[in-house]
Design a protein around this motif. Structure first.
Motif, short mmCIF file in Angstrom:
data_model
loop_
_atom_site.label_atom_id
_atom_site.label_comp_id
_atom_site.label_asym_id
_atom_site.label_seq_id
_atom_site.Cartn_x
_atom_site.Cartn_y
_atom_site.Cartn_z
N ARG A 149 -1.66 1.07 -4.67
CA ARG A 149 -2.95 0.62 -4.10
C ARG A 149 -3.25 1.43 -2.84
NH1 ARG A 149 -4.90 -5.28 -3.64
NH2 ARG A 149 -6.76 -4.31 -4.44
N ASP A 150 -4.50 1.90 -2.76
CA ASP A 150 -4.89 2.58 -1.53
C ASP A 150 -5.46 1.55 -0.56
OD1 ASP A 150 -8.21 3.17 -1.58
OD2 ASP A 150 -7.29 2.57 -3.45
N ASP B 76 -9.75 7.22 -9.81
CA ASP B 76 -9.56 6.23 -8.75
C ASP B 76 -10.24 4.92 -9.10
OD1 ASP B 76 -12.30 6.18 -7.72
OD2 ASP B 76 -11.89 8.20 -7.00
N PHE C 19 0.83 -1.21 0.00
CA PHE C 19 0.00 0.00 0.00
C PHE C 19 0.86 1.25 0.00
CE2 PHE C 19 -2.79 -3.14 2.13
CZ PHE C 19 -3.77 -3.18 1.16
N VAL D 198 1.01 5.50 5.40
CA VAL D 198 0.21 4.28 5.21
C VAL D 198 -0.45 3.89 6.52
CG1 VAL D 198 0.27 1.83 4.58
CG2 VAL D 198 1.66 3.46 3.30
N GLU E 78 0.69 5.70 0.49
CA GLU E 78 -0.07 6.80 1.08
C GLU E 78 -0.95 7.44 0.01
OE1 GLU E 78 0.97 10.89 3.52
OE2 GLU E 78 2.58 9.54 2.91
N VAL E 79 -2.09 7.99 0.42
CA VAL E 79 -2.98 8.68 -0.51
C VAL E 79 -2.20 9.80 -1.20
CG1 VAL E 79 -5.00 10.17 -0.68
CG2 VAL E 79 -5.10 8.14 0.74
N ASP F 270 -3.39 6.03 7.07
CA ASP F 270 -4.49 5.65 6.17
C ASP F 270 -5.17 4.36 6.65
OD1 ASP F 270 -3.97 7.81 4.61
OD2 ASP F 270 -2.96 6.73 3.00
#
Length: 462
Positions: free
Chosen positions: A99-100, A208, A91, A294, A93-94, A297
């Motif tokens: 991948r979120d 997205d 994953f 991450v 970070e936004v 999130d």
């Protein structure tokens, strides 16, 4: 979801089932058994308290190959629960490409939809089979109907009652043949529905994942389904048409509703390699900044939030999260305090001993020795291991783990492969069907001694 949906086991029964596949790790098994039973307890608690009871998420700490993932996967099978395994290191970070964290919830719902659809498919299978039979019969022997109108203009279309009865008898004979599989090799023409690919892209900036799924679904819904004629055998036609007719009988709205409920109340998300996103005390920023991002999130997902999926909104408040990591370089305390607090149950898994290796080789239902016995049985060759050989294999695997990288039970795959590959290669050319192979302590020593002696070679044995 109610207690009637799944026959829930008691904690001791859950541990008993896990013991069939995983050796040792009693503390970890006890904790996951309690967590699973608490699902049933929550669903049977008073309604005003049901939403207040939150799952105790578990953090498993231990080296690779000791059974962390296997415990979580077997637990999900026991509970008939949707299960998703993700690697925290995948994953980003936004705002970064990758991948979120919300994608793990979408994957969980996809898994739940598959499970509910499979269950519904079994429910409608018999009815769909009857429809398929009629379609195939209509292709082979089209039905005729008796008409009493015998005027001159209808003379050509006149069907007598005797013709109709004969037609019906013939159809019944063919129905029996279809059921017995006597006509499976015969070819017929059938109409199959298919969706033509939309053949269009999205113009503009980045989009997205959830928006892309919604656009694709909307486009596929707008494009009418087309029929395509195919010449296939009756055996193939049965399979193709059964899927098509069963899907028509399944109410997808109900499937979506049940799947979301199942994901929310029974879902298990296993987050592996969580130690890889722990900060290691790097004061100059760099990778640690992204790792902390991450973690931040992940926090709302684990804490409980609403996630948009193509099947509807999913609330993660009662999803069970099991995180795992080796924590060789980092410590659990290196995770941000808020995330640590969301994993109140911490279980330390033990490194495997020589005795554990010996048990792993023979006791579990999917033991490696049983797997190799089954492989050779397929060729008609009997494979046996004496007790001393098992002990020697366990000893070799333990020594390799001690002197090289400790990769847990996975080391047994290396050792067994090295021991048996020559036999597997020689079957059936040099070792014919009906042969018997006995693995002895001496054979293990002669085959595997090179692994421990030759350090240069051992470096490459993983």
């Amino acid at each position: 979801m109610s207690s009637q949906h799944t026959p829930y086991l008691t904690p001791s029964q859950i541990v008993e089932e896990l013991d069939k596949y995983i050796i040792g790790q009693k503390e970890a098994k006890r904790n996951v058994a309690i967590a699973l039973r608490n699902r049933w307890r929550r669903m049977n608690a008073k309604e005003e308290m049901r939403n207040e009871i939150v799952p105790n998420n578990i953090l498993m700490i231990g080296p690779t190959g000791v059974g962390k993932t296997e415990i979580a996967r077997r637990l999900a099978k026991l509970a008939d629960a949707p299960f998703v395994k993700v690697e925290a290191s995948k994953f980003t970070e936004v705002g970064y490409v990758g991948r979120d964290v919300e994608s793990m919830v979408r994957d969980l719902v996809e898994q739940a939809v598959k499970m509910v659809k499979a269950k519904k498919y079994e429910e409608v299978k018999n009815k769909a089979s009857e429809i398929v039979e009629e379609i195939i019969l209509d292709t082979l022997i089209p039905p005729v109907k008796y008409t009493s109108n015998s005027s001159a203009q209808n003379a050509a279309n006149f069907i007598s009652q005797e013709d109709e009865e004969l037609n019906e008898k013939t159809r019944e004979k063919f129905r029996e043949k279809i059921r017995k599989g006597e006509l499976d090799d015969r070819k017929i023409d059938i109409d199959i529905q298919y969706n033509a690919p939309p053949g269009m892209g999205v113009i503009g900036g980045p989009i997205d994942e959830i928006s892309m799924m919604n656009i694709q679904e909307m486009i596929s819904g707008l494009i009418p389904k087309k029929n395509k004629k195919r010449k296939v055998t009756i055996a193939e036609a049965k399979k193709i048409l059964l899927e098509e007719e069963a899907s028509k009988l399944i109410d997808m709205d109900e499937v979506k509703e049940l799947a979301i409920e199942k994901a929310q109340n029974s879902g298990i998300i296993f987050i592996d390699e969580i130690d890889k996103i722990a900060s290691t005390g790097n004061k100059s920023g760099g990778p640690d900044v992204s790792r902390q991002g991450v973690q931040k999130d992940l926090l709302p997902i684990v804490e409980g939030c609403s996630v948009n999926t193509k099947y509807g909104v999913v609330h993660t408040d009662h999803v069970l999260f099991i995180a795992a990591g080796a924590f060789h370089l980092a410590k659990p305390s290196d995770l941000i305090p808020e995330l640590q607090g969301r994993f109140p149950i911490r279980v330390e898994l033990n490194s495997l001993t020589k005795e554990d290796f010996a048990h792993i080789l023979v006791q579990p239902k999917n033991a490696l020795t049983k797997q190799y016995i089954a492989l050779m049985e397929a060729e008609g060759v009997s494979l046996e291991f004496d007790n001393e050989a098992i002990e020697k294999i366990a000893d070799m695997a333990f020594q390799l783990n001690t002197e090289l990288e400790n990769i847990g039970a996975r080391r047994l795959h290396t050792v067994m492969s090295y021991l048996l590959n020559d036999f597997l290669f020689d079957i059936p050319d040099k070792i014919p069907s009906g042969s018997r192979i006995l693995i002895t302590k001496e054979m293990v020593e002669s085959k595997l001694s090179g692994l421990l002696k030759n350090r240069d070679l051992s470096k490459y044995i993983i």
